[in-house]
Write an enzyme that holds these catalytic residues in place. Structure first.
Site, PDB file in Angstrom:
ATOM      1  N   SER A  22       0.828  -1.201   0.000  1.00 16.14           N
ATOM      2  CA  SER A  22       0.000   0.000   0.000  1.00 16.14           C
ATOM      3  C   SER A  22       0.868   1.259   0.000  1.00 16.14           C
ATOM      4  CB  SER A  22      -0.897  -0.007   1.241  1.00 16.14           C
ATOM      5  OG  SER A  22      -1.673   1.165   1.280  1.00 16.14           O
ATOM      6  N   ASN A  70       9.058   8.498   4.752  1.00 20.52           N
ATOM      7  CA  ASN A  70       8.001   9.217   4.052  1.00 20.52           C
ATOM      8  C   ASN A  70       7.095   9.879   5.067  1.00 20.52           C
ATOM      9  OD1 ASN A  70       5.009   8.127   4.118  1.00 20.52           O
ATOM     10  ND2 ASN A  70       6.345   6.343   4.336  1.00 20.52           N
ATOM     11  N   GLY A  73       1.202  11.525   4.661  1.00 25.19           N
ATOM     12  CA  GLY A  73       0.051  11.990   5.434  1.00 25.19           C
ATOM     13  C   GLY A  73      -1.280  11.734   4.774  1.00 25.19           C
ATOM     14  N   LEU A  74      -1.391  10.533   4.163  1.00 21.32           N
ATOM     15  CA  LEU A  74      -2.686  10.061   3.674  1.00 21.32           C
ATOM     16  C   LEU A  74      -3.286  10.961   2.588  1.00 21.32           C
ATOM     17  CD1 LEU A  74      -3.738   8.990   7.185  1.00 21.32           C
ATOM     18  CD2 LEU A  74      -4.051   7.453   5.252  1.00 21.32           C
ATOM     19  N   CYS A 131      -1.028   3.882  10.235  1.00 23.08           N
ATOM     20  CA  CYS A 131      -0.299   4.972   9.561  1.00 23.08           C
ATOM     21  C   CYS A 131       0.410   5.825  10.600  1.00 23.08           C
ATOM     22  CB  CYS A 131      -1.245   5.851   8.749  1.00 23.08           C
ATOM     23  SG  CYS A 131      -0.375   7.271   8.043  1.00 23.08           S
ATOM     24  N   THR A 196       5.406   1.096   8.347  1.00 20.07           N
ATOM     25  CA  THR A 196       6.704   1.733   8.567  1.00 20.07           C
ATOM     26  C   THR A 196       6.920   2.051  10.047  1.00 20.07           C
ATOM     27  OG1 THR A 196       5.613   3.817   8.067  1.00 20.07           O
ATOM     28  CG2 THR A 196       6.799   2.748   6.260  1.00 20.07           C
TER      29      THR A 196
HETATM   30  O1  RRO Z   1       0.275   8.232   3.796  1.00 20.39           O
HETATM   31  C1  RRO Z   1       1.257   8.024   4.550  1.00 20.39           C
HETATM   32  O2  RRO Z   1       1.985   8.936   4.950  1.00 20.39           O
HETATM   33  C2  RRO Z   1       1.586   6.686   5.050  1.00 20.39           C
HETATM   34  C3  RRO Z   1       0.651   5.729   5.404  1.00 20.39           C
HETATM   35 BR1  RRO Z   1      -1.168   5.945   5.113  1.00 20.39          BR
HETATM   36  C4  RRO Z   1       1.081   4.513   5.991  1.00 20.39           C
HETATM   37  O3  RRO Z   1       0.305   3.618   6.361  1.00 20.39           O
HETATM   38  N1  RRO Z   1       2.409   4.338   6.174  1.00 20.39           N
HETATM   39  C5  RRO Z   1       3.303   5.256   5.811  1.00 20.39           C
HETATM   40  O4  RRO Z   1       4.514   5.038   5.992  1.00 20.39           O
HETATM   41  N2  RRO Z   1       2.884   6.431   5.234  1.00 20.39           N
END
Ligand code: RRO
Length: 309
Positions: A22, A70, A73-74, A131, A196
């Site tokens: 994902s 990273n 932030g969705l 997340c 992560t």
């Molecule tokens: O979007 C993100 O910053 C993010 C998500 Br949703 C996640 O589940 N894991 C990640 O490392 N970044």
């Protein structure tokens, strides 16, 4: 000898053992120029939320030794646009699709599940309760067994579909087996692990955190041993629980470590940014790694490391 790479995650049969992780291949379309998506185990979509969201301030990526941070932030288009465009495209192209959902609160997870349950073309639901890039640590539901189970109970109560529910777990916990136990009690069919790890890089020229959101999620080979350990621990406690493993897999050799620890299939993430054909390559390499060890079927290797210690 050709090795049988087919596998399953509960009731979901997969033609191949590698999936996209994902967040690393959006909703799959961009990756389709590098290989046949129908030959992958699954495409796991970037976590989708109820509303469109622009994400965290830039910069959002930072390189680290053997990995990257990273802080996205969705970011995403929201559920209605996702259904209309991304899910429709995946369905038209016969891609085995695992939809990842994320909510700001328990009710939002419930809303997303109820909105998706009658949509055709969803092979499984990955409930992202882990997340790291959210406003408050209280929203990392997977860090607490009570909040983890309340999200899953709510999703389960509306998900009257045979497609499995997978809970995505965080390694940033003292006892991941306790969290796995709580989501099993709440009704998951399997788990995805690991998300992560929370990290930070400091820019010493500006004397401030490098990322706009200050902290970020660490991925890549740096976290691979953490993922292998977590999968091993959860498989030891719950040998029948289907596990979709991820965390720094770059080669078939890495993937076999995950399978031997107890994963039934493996998602491939960070490596895809540098090598978009990695999900297909890693499946081929995995076949070779199994063959040289005398395995005729991938499923015979699941959890194999537990038999020897
Ligand atoms: O979007 C993100 O910053 C993010 C998500 Br949703 C996640 O589940 N894991 C990640 O490392 N970044």
């Amino acid at each position: 000898m050709s090795v049988d790479l087919s596998t399953s995650l509960g009731s979901l049969q997969l033609v191949a053992p590698t999936a996209t992780a994902s967040g690393c291949a959006a909703a799959g379309k961009e990756l389709s120029q590098f290989g046949d998506l129908t030959k992958l185990g699954a495409v796991v979509t970037k976590s989708i939320m109820r509303d469109a969201r622009s994400g965290r301030p830039t910069p959002r990526m930072a390189e680290t030794p053997s990995g990257m941070l990273n802080s996205i932030g969705l970011q995403g288009p929201g559920i209605e646009s996702f259904i209309e465009k991304d899910l429709a495209w995946l369905r038209e192209n016969n891609v085995t699709t695992i939809v990842s959902i994320a909510g700001n609160n328990v009710e939002e997870f419930g809303y997303l599940a109820s909105r998706l349950v009658s949509e055709p073309g969803i092979a499984a639901l990955e409930v992202n309760i882990s997340c790291p890039n959210v406003e408050s640590r209280g929203q990392v539901f997977a860090c607490n067994p009570v909040s983890a189970s309340s999200v899953i109970e709510t999703v389960r109560s509306v998900w009257d579909s045979p497609a499995p529910i997978l809970a995505k777990l965080s390694p940033d916990v003292t006892d991941i087996v306790e969290i796995a136990s709580s989501v099993i009690d709440a009704g998951v069919d399997g788990v995805s692990m690991i998300n992560t790890l929370l990290g930070m890089v400091i820019d010493l020229d500006q004397m401030k955190p490098m990322l706009g959101g200050k902290t970020g999620g660490l991925s890549g080979p740096a976290i691979r041993p953490v993922a292998v350990r977590a999968i091993y621990q959860v498989h030891a406690a719950f040998p029948q629980l289907p596990i979709l493993g991820m965390g720094g897999v770059r080669t078939g050799h890495d993937a076999l470590e995950f399978i031997a620890a107890g994963a039934s299939a493996v998602s491939v993430g960070t490596v895809v940014f540098g090598d978009p054909s990695a999900p297909w390559r890693i499946a081929d390499e995995l076949a070779h790694e199994l063959e040289v060890r005398g395995f005729e079927k991938l499923t015979d290797a699941i959890g194999a490391a537990h038999k020897n210690g």
